[in-house]
Every structure is written in structure tokens, then in C-alpha cells.
Design a protein around this motif. Structure first.
Motif, PDB file in Angstrom:
ATOM      1  N   LEU A  80       0.790  -1.075  -0.099  1.00 49.57           N
ATOM      2  CA  LEU A  80       0.070   0.061  -0.090  1.00 49.57           C
ATOM      3  C   LEU A  80       0.783   1.166  -0.112  1.00 49.57           C
ATOM      4  O   LEU A  80       0.805   2.329  -0.800  1.00 49.57           O
ATOM      5  N   LEU A  81       2.009   1.255   0.898  1.00 50.61           N
ATOM      6  CA  LEU A  81       2.609   2.355   0.718  1.00 50.61           C
ATOM      7  C   LEU A  81       3.514   2.588  -0.278  1.00 50.61           C
ATOM      8  O   LEU A  81       3.791   3.872  -0.738  1.00 50.61           O
ATOM      9  N   THR A  82       4.118   1.468  -0.822  1.00 50.06           N
ATOM     10  CA  THR A  82       4.789   1.806  -1.990  1.00 50.06           C
ATOM     11  C   THR A  82       4.006   2.021  -3.152  1.00 50.06           C
ATOM     12  O   THR A  82       4.401   3.021  -4.024  1.00 50.06           O
ATOM     13  N   ALA A  83       2.608   1.795  -3.124  1.00 49.97           N
ATOM     14  CA  ALA A  83       1.841   2.476  -4.150  1.00 49.97           C
ATOM     15  C   ALA A  83       1.329   4.021  -4.136  1.00 49.97           C
ATOM     16  O   ALA A  83       1.134   4.566  -5.061  1.00 49.97           O
ATOM     17  N   VAL A  84       1.338   4.593  -2.679  1.00 46.10           N
ATOM     18  CA  VAL A  84       0.659   5.710  -2.392  1.00 46.10           C
ATOM     19  C   VAL A  84       1.850   6.901  -2.505  1.00 46.10           C
ATOM     20  O   VAL A  84       1.461   8.023  -2.627  1.00 46.10           O
ATOM     21  N   LEU A  85       3.051   6.418  -1.783  1.00 44.26           N
ATOM     22  CA  LEU A  85       4.202   7.410  -1.613  1.00 44.26           C
ATOM     23  C   LEU A  85       4.675   7.723  -2.868  1.00 44.26           C
ATOM     24  O   LEU A  85       5.311   6.989  -3.764  1.00 44.26           O
ATOM     25  N   PRO A  86       4.714   9.265  -3.067  1.00 47.04           N
ATOM     26  CA  PRO A  86       5.430   9.766  -4.219  1.00 47.04           C
ATOM     27  C   PRO A  86       6.837   9.682  -4.340  1.00 47.04           C
ATOM     28  O   PRO A  86       7.478   9.393  -3.232  1.00 47.04           O
ATOM     29  N   ASP A  87       7.578   9.471  -5.489  1.00 50.80           N
ATOM     30  CA  ASP A  87       8.913   9.321  -5.564  1.00 50.80           C
ATOM     31  C   ASP A  87       9.711  10.748  -4.788  1.00 50.80           C
ATOM     32  O   ASP A  87       8.967  11.607  -4.731  1.00 50.80           O
TER      33      ASP A  87
END
Length: 109
Positions: A80-87
Motif C-alpha cells: 500500500l505504501l509503495t503504491a501511494v508514496l510519491p517518488d
């Protein structure tokens, strides 16, 4: 959204862990000009109470409410965090067993 500072907030019983304020202060020390963003996962009425509490210390609160998130499981929360956190974002985690379980795998992703 590059340069944003996020803090993953642990909570139980509708109350944010004491580490929430520590993470908010650490975020402001890392980037004084950025407003920290809280990330809260879980399910139920207690989640809403935590989000309301955190709105006093964080510029934004990102709430992820799903039955699968009711119990803090790093294997579920990591994607989930991988998907929502911006680069380029910075994510602060509490120094507890959950943070130590979540952090290493997340940093690899």
C-alpha cells in the motif's frame, strides 16, 4: 509532491501512539518548510478518532480504511505504501517492532 515528509502513525483503541508527536517534530526538523503528512491505516470508528486527533499536529492525514488493515501487518501495509508514496518522499516510522518489521522491506521497494 517531491520533498514531502510522511509519518506512519501506529495506533490502538482509537488513540495515536506517543510516537506520533515525535514523528511530527522530527519531520519539521528534517524539512522546516514542509508540512508533515500522517499516514494512518486500520478499520472502524477508532481509525476516525485517531485521524481527528492527528489533524492538530499534521498538515494532512491520509487515512486508509479497510478490513484487511484492521491488524497492523507489514506484509499488507508495505505494498500500500509503495503504491501511494510519491517518488522522493521521506517516510518516518516509529522505532518499535512494527516499524522495524516494515522499514527494511519498504526501503528495498
Amino acid at each position: 509532491m517531491a520533498g514531502k515528509v510522511f509519518a506512519y502513525i501506529v495506533h490502538a483503541g482509537g488513540v495515536a501512539d506517543d510516537s506520533a508527536l515525535e514523528l511530527a517534530n522530527a519531520a519539521r526538523q528534517i524539512q522546516p518548510d514542509a508540512a508533515p503528512i500522517a499516514i494512518v491505516t486500520g478499520s472502524g470508528a477508532g481509525l476516525d478518532a485517531v485521524c481527528n486527533e492527528l489533524s492538530a499536529s499534521f498538515a494532512e492525514v491520509w487515512k486508509f480504511d479497510a478490513e484487511a488493515l484492521a491488524y497492523p501487518n507489514a506484509e499488507v501495509i508495505r505494498p500500500l505504501l509503495t503504491a501511494v508514496l510519491p517518488d522522493g518522499a521521506i517516510l518516518l516510522l516509529p522505532h518499535n517492532t512494527f516499524g522495524m518489521d516494515l522499514g527494511p522491506g519498504l526501503s528495498i521497494k
